[in-house]
Enzyme design. Sequence first.
Site, mmCIF file in Angstrom:
data_model
loop_
_atom_site.group_PDB
_atom_site.id
_atom_site.type_symbol
_atom_site.label_atom_id
_atom_site.label_comp_id
_atom_site.label_asym_id
_atom_site.label_seq_id
_atom_site.Cartn_x
_atom_site.Cartn_y
_atom_site.Cartn_z
ATOM 1 C CG PHE A 1 1.094 0.739 10.632
ATOM 2 C CD1 PHE A 1 1.978 1.391 11.500
ATOM 3 C CD2 PHE A 1 0.518 1.468 9.613
ATOM 4 C CE1 PHE A 1 2.266 2.744 11.337
ATOM 5 C CE2 PHE A 1 0.811 2.822 9.440
ATOM 6 C CZ PHE A 1 1.681 3.461 10.307
ATOM 7 C CG ASP B 1 -0.898 -2.929 14.679
ATOM 8 O OD1 ASP B 1 -1.071 -3.116 15.872
ATOM 9 O OD2 ASP B 1 0.048 -2.244 14.223
ATOM 10 C CG PHE B 2 -2.551 -2.787 8.703
ATOM 11 C CD1 PHE B 2 -3.111 -2.359 9.898
ATOM 12 C CD2 PHE B 2 -2.098 -1.828 7.815
ATOM 13 C CE1 PHE B 2 -3.212 -1.009 10.205
ATOM 14 C CE2 PHE B 2 -2.193 -0.479 8.109
ATOM 15 C CZ PHE B 2 -2.745 -0.052 9.307
ATOM 16 C CD GLU C 1 -2.438 -1.556 2.557
ATOM 17 O OE1 GLU C 1 -2.031 -0.959 3.572
ATOM 18 O OE2 GLU C 1 -3.208 -2.524 2.621
ATOM 19 C CB ALA D 1 -7.037 -5.809 -0.672
ATOM 20 C CD GLU D 2 -3.801 -4.819 4.720
ATOM 21 O OE1 GLU D 2 -5.026 -5.031 4.532
ATOM 22 O OE2 GLU D 2 -3.353 -3.701 5.006
ATOM 23 C CG HIS E 1 -1.980 2.539 13.025
ATOM 24 N ND1 HIS E 1 -3.324 2.508 13.364
ATOM 25 C CD2 HIS E 1 -1.949 2.684 11.678
ATOM 26 C CE1 HIS E 1 -4.054 2.656 12.266
ATOM 27 N NE2 HIS E 1 -3.243 2.764 11.229
#
Lengths: 348, 333
Positions: B93, B95-96, B39, B69-70, B139
């Site tokens: 990040f 977290d994603f 991204e 869209a991981e 994050h």
Amino acid sequence: MSDYTLETEEGRREALRRMLTIREFDTTAGEYFADGEIPGFVHLYIGEEAVGVGACAALDPDDYIASTHRGHGHCIAKGLDPDLMMAELFGKRDGYCNGKGGSMHIADVESGMLGANGIVGAGPPMATGAALTIDYQDRDEVALGFLGDGAVAQGQVHEAVNLASTWDLPAIFLVENNQYGEGTPVEKQHNVDNLSDTAGAYDIPGVTVDGMDVTAVAEAVEEARKRARAGDGPTFIEAETYRYRGHYEGDEQPYRDEDEIERWKQRDAIESFKGRLIDRGELTEEEFEDLRAEVEATIADAVEYAQEAEPPAPEEAYEDMFGEPVPEIEAFANRPRADGGAKGGDSS
Amino acid sequence: MTAQAELEQQTETRTVREAIRQALREEMERDEDVYVMGEDVGLFGGVLEVTGGLYEEFGEERVRDTPIAEAGFVGAATGAAATGTRPVVEIMFSDFMGVSMEQTMNQMAKMRYMFGGKTEMPVTVRTTEGGGMGAASQHSGTVHAWIAHFPGLKAVAPGTPASAKGLTKAAVRSDDPVFVFENKMIYEQEGEVPTDEDFTVPIGEANVEREGEDVTVVATQRLVGESLDVAERLDAETSVEVIDPRSLYPLDTETIVESVRKTGRLVVADESPLSYGIHAEVATRVMENGFYSLDAPIQRVGTPDTHMPFSPPLEQEVLPDGEGVRDAIERIA
């Protein structure tokens, strides 16, 4: 072109042979599973043969496919060896995955088969990835991702289709709508008339074809392949089909009745294709029975091969994790076996 | 390679951010099959500016902006790696990573094994970790223990610019899936970085950043620098050895245990939550391999099983730092 195409008499006969091979392979696999010789779970493709065979007839041998948990038919349609497939189902070292994959994970990347998959909806991202490689390396192939009707509800499917569409990748997504997502009818899982309506969200063609008609499937995939090769991006195809067996072997199927199954069997893909070939004067009943006998012998040989193949040695459990092995696993692989060990002291 | 040997090479001063960017640039120049995707990695240059300039240099084919869209792009990278290219994925990040865990756990990590070793998986996943920016819980995560724990994946976490460059290059060259966990608070940290284009840090090799006699501190990421500062400050009273494992999986047990055999005391400092993580793994390996060398209980410094809160006084309360390392050393020295 494919090593079989529905455009020639020889190719049509090969397509029929592959459909019969799938049915015989899976019928036999069901029997050996019931006997307890095949461990784990098996999900049979019986009834859906026209989809895999039609699709692969329209692909080149070098094209990629990514499969589903119901993958035996895709493997045979793609040209994988039934001996090695059956050996994998039996958990043998000589199987396609050295006995580490089993029914749900048969793969042969060299043959363009990127794996059956135990996770619903995981194949389309794989197909998008293969299409990315093809596009990035300016190659001529395409990548087709099979998915079931249930997978159309999965978020990762939509992410994969969107990515392939946004990047105009040479991908094809082929939904096998066999009417049930495990035990729940398709109508209870989706609120659209056709699952191909999904394509509208990505501005790509969406088509629904008769998945009991091998020719209809092949034509749709051929069209999608042309589009993909022209750089126009993916196509989303829905093939309406039906599985004659349960979701998995042993499924008691409280969700449907015999009448429904019988109605679909009236449209059986193998019977109808055979009828058409006879009508065209390309096949006689006798030749069909000869073909069936040949296929039965092929699968009987595959079972014999699988039964006689060596099981893997226990220490092979520690192989194949990484290309560059790690000491953590090596320590297990190399430990003295069944020696009881010594008490006390630092173990290093 | 020891810190000493690394510094004997030709070097230049670089920040961690520049070192990673340089690693990517060199690997893309070396191998056409290497490309970057994620991204805002392209025109935008990466939200934390790590990939800045690469788009202008290599173009949009090789520095690819993805949709947000991981699952889709991590899955696509997995399929691409299995079919002959070498994607380097950035997850903005860490977290994603939750969004893409299916493709990570069930596809990327398992394909090679499930396929009987007949597939390579040359994918690199870079992601940022850590608190300290007031970025709150979604994050600021430090999740590398997930990946280090999961069979089939390799995890590295640089603590210096030299390690950042060498580990990134090794990850890109590896035929296995390697996750590079970059602590965002050290992107500006400067250090000497070898200029040799073939300089890599072998995955699975720890580095003794500072030699000492009394206490071993195994520290990762930002806590490497903080531990080195503490070691300098304590030098008159306690001689502290600081080891950066650099690779979390595989983990260089030998270097760590050898150090504990010498010092008899161990502090493990890692920003991830304390329970069931890297701290526990390092401690267990020392127990299994060097139990009789221990003269004091092992001490853990980490995030106390909380998420990273937003408000600065709350964040400072839970964020592990050099003071925590010093307290731990003083408890056992």
